[in-house]
Design a protein around this motif. Structure first.
Motif, short mmCIF file in Angstrom:
data_model
loop_
_atom_site.label_atom_id
_atom_site.label_comp_id
_atom_site.label_asym_id
_atom_site.label_seq_id
_atom_site.Cartn_x
_atom_site.Cartn_y
_atom_site.Cartn_z
N GLN A 44 0.69 -1.24 0.20
CA GLN A 44 0.12 0.24 -0.17
C GLN A 44 1.03 1.47 -0.03
O GLN A 44 0.61 1.86 -0.98
CB GLN A 44 -1.33 -0.01 1.52
CG GLN A 44 -2.22 -1.03 0.98
CD GLN A 44 -2.60 -0.81 -0.48
OE1 GLN A 44 -3.70 -0.51 -0.61
NE2 GLN A 44 -3.38 -2.63 -1.49
N ALA A 45 2.40 1.31 1.03
CA ALA A 45 2.86 2.72 0.42
C ALA A 45 3.64 2.83 -0.29
O ALA A 45 3.75 3.71 -0.79
CB ALA A 45 3.78 2.23 1.53
N TYR A 50 3.97 5.43 -5.60
CA TYR A 50 3.20 5.18 -7.23
C TYR A 50 3.10 6.71 -7.48
O TYR A 50 3.13 7.43 -8.64
CB TYR A 50 3.69 4.12 -8.24
CG TYR A 50 3.57 3.90 -9.15
CD1 TYR A 50 4.79 3.90 -10.52
CD2 TYR A 50 2.32 3.89 -10.10
CE1 TYR A 50 4.75 3.59 -11.46
CE2 TYR A 50 2.25 3.83 -10.60
CZ TYR A 50 3.66 4.21 -11.46
OH TYR A 50 3.34 4.21 -13.14
N ALA A 51 1.87 6.47 -7.23
CA ALA A 51 0.07 6.85 -7.92
C ALA A 51 0.61 8.43 -7.70
O ALA A 51 0.63 9.82 -8.65
CB ALA A 51 -0.63 6.81 -6.71
N LYS A 52 1.40 8.86 -6.12
CA LYS A 52 1.78 10.34 -6.04
C LYS A 52 2.54 11.26 -7.11
O LYS A 52 2.50 12.26 -7.60
CB LYS A 52 1.80 10.40 -4.18
CG LYS A 52 2.55 11.95 -4.09
CD LYS A 52 3.11 11.57 -2.55
CE LYS A 52 3.35 13.36 -2.41
NZ LYS A 52 4.03 12.94 -0.93
N THR A 53 3.51 10.12 -7.19
CA THR A 53 4.85 10.44 -8.61
C THR A 53 4.64 10.87 -9.91
O THR A 53 5.39 11.29 -10.20
CB THR A 53 6.34 9.95 -7.87
OG1 THR A 53 6.46 10.08 -6.74
CG2 THR A 53 7.10 9.93 -8.42
N GLU A 56 -1.00 9.70 -10.92
CA GLU A 56 -1.88 8.91 -11.49
C GLU A 56 -3.32 9.23 -9.87
O GLU A 56 -2.70 9.17 -8.81
CB GLU A 56 -1.46 7.68 -11.26
CG GLU A 56 -0.75 7.66 -12.68
CD GLU A 56 -1.18 7.80 -13.91
OE1 GLU A 56 -2.47 7.44 -13.85
OE2 GLU A 56 -0.86 7.33 -15.17
N ASN A 57 -4.05 8.52 -9.58
CA ASN A 57 -5.32 8.63 -8.94
C ASN A 57 -5.08 7.00 -8.65
O ASN A 57 -4.47 5.87 -9.41
CB ASN A 57 -6.75 8.31 -9.61
CG ASN A 57 -7.79 7.58 -8.96
OD1 ASN A 57 -8.14 6.10 -8.27
ND2 ASN A 57 -8.43 8.61 -8.19
N ARG A 58 -4.38 6.89 -7.05
CA ARG A 58 -4.03 6.03 -6.21
C ARG A 58 -4.98 4.37 -6.46
O ARG A 58 -4.68 3.20 -6.10
CB ARG A 58 -4.43 6.04 -5.08
CG ARG A 58 -3.90 5.58 -3.77
CD ARG A 58 -3.99 4.93 -2.45
NE ARG A 58 -3.63 4.06 -1.98
CZ ARG A 58 -3.67 2.12 -2.89
NH1 ARG A 58 -4.60 1.66 -3.70
NH2 ARG A 58 -3.44 1.69 -2.10
N GLY A 62 -4.02 1.39 -8.23
CA GLY A 62 -4.32 -0.30 -6.49
C GLY A 62 -4.89 -1.64 -7.83
O GLY A 62 -4.67 -2.29 -7.42
N GLN A 63 -6.12 -1.19 -8.25
CA GLN A 63 -6.80 -2.07 -8.81
C GLN A 63 -5.59 -1.99 -10.09
O GLN A 63 -6.00 -3.76 -10.30
CB GLN A 63 -7.67 -1.25 -9.31
CG GLN A 63 -8.93 -1.13 -8.69
CD GLN A 63 -9.51 -1.96 -7.85
OE1 GLN A 63 -9.73 -2.75 -8.37
NE2 GLN A 63 -9.27 -2.23 -6.54
N ALA A 64 -5.07 -1.70 -10.95
CA ALA A 64 -4.26 -1.83 -12.08
C ALA A 64 -3.20 -2.63 -11.53
O ALA A 64 -3.20 -4.46 -12.32
CB ALA A 64 -3.39 -0.66 -13.21
N VAL A 65 -2.83 -2.68 -10.80
CA VAL A 65 -1.77 -3.82 -9.85
C VAL A 65 -2.04 -4.80 -9.44
O VAL A 65 -1.82 -5.94 -9.95
CB VAL A 65 -0.81 -3.64 -8.59
CG1 VAL A 65 -0.06 -4.19 -7.88
CG2 VAL A 65 -0.01 -2.20 -9.11
N LYS A 66 -3.74 -5.54 -8.97
CA LYS A 66 -3.74 -6.09 -8.22
C LYS A 66 -4.14 -7.65 -9.53
O LYS A 66 -4.44 -8.72 -10.14
CB LYS A 66 -5.62 -5.82 -8.06
CG LYS A 66 -5.46 -5.75 -6.43
CD LYS A 66 -6.85 -5.47 -5.95
CE LYS A 66 -6.19 -4.61 -4.23
NZ LYS A 66 -7.81 -4.37 -3.59
N GLN A 67 -4.62 -6.36 -10.71
CA GLN A 67 -4.75 -7.36 -12.43
C GLN A 67 -3.99 -7.57 -12.49
O GLN A 67 -3.93 -8.67 -13.90
CB GLN A 67 -5.59 -5.85 -13.07
CG GLN A 67 -6.55 -7.03 -14.29
CD GLN A 67 -7.57 -8.16 -14.84
OE1 GLN A 67 -7.97 -7.56 -13.48
NE2 GLN A 67 -7.29 -8.49 -14.81
#
Length: 75
Positions: A44-45, A50-53, A56-58, A62-67
């Motif tokens: 999660q951290a 990554y999203a902040k840098t 992107e929308n956090r 997260g959903q893209a990572v899970k997929q």
């Protein structure tokens, strides 16, 4: 535009998934579940950073990572 998460995040998700599966295969004790909780915290951290840098929308990251973690590993 689809988010292509970095391999590092995908690997962290797979590690968290594996730790969760291991934890669920035993009766609950804090010692058994701690590796899964630690893996999820790390994931999660990393997703948040990554999203902040990347701007992107956090949630979408997260959903893209899970997929991506569900897709078969090539090799």
């Amino acid at each position: 535009m689809a988010i292509e998460p970095p391999d590092e995040l995908v690997q962290l998700q797979r590690a968290a998934n594996a730790a969760g599966a291991e934890a669920r295969s035993h009766p609950y004790t804090p010692e058994v579940w701690r590796p899964w909780l630690d893996a999820v915290d790390t994931l999660q951290a990393a997703v948040t950073e990554y999203a902040k840098t990347a701007g992107e929308n956090r949630y979408e990251v997260g959903q893209a990572v899970k997929q991506a973690a569900k897709e078969p590993v090539e090799g």
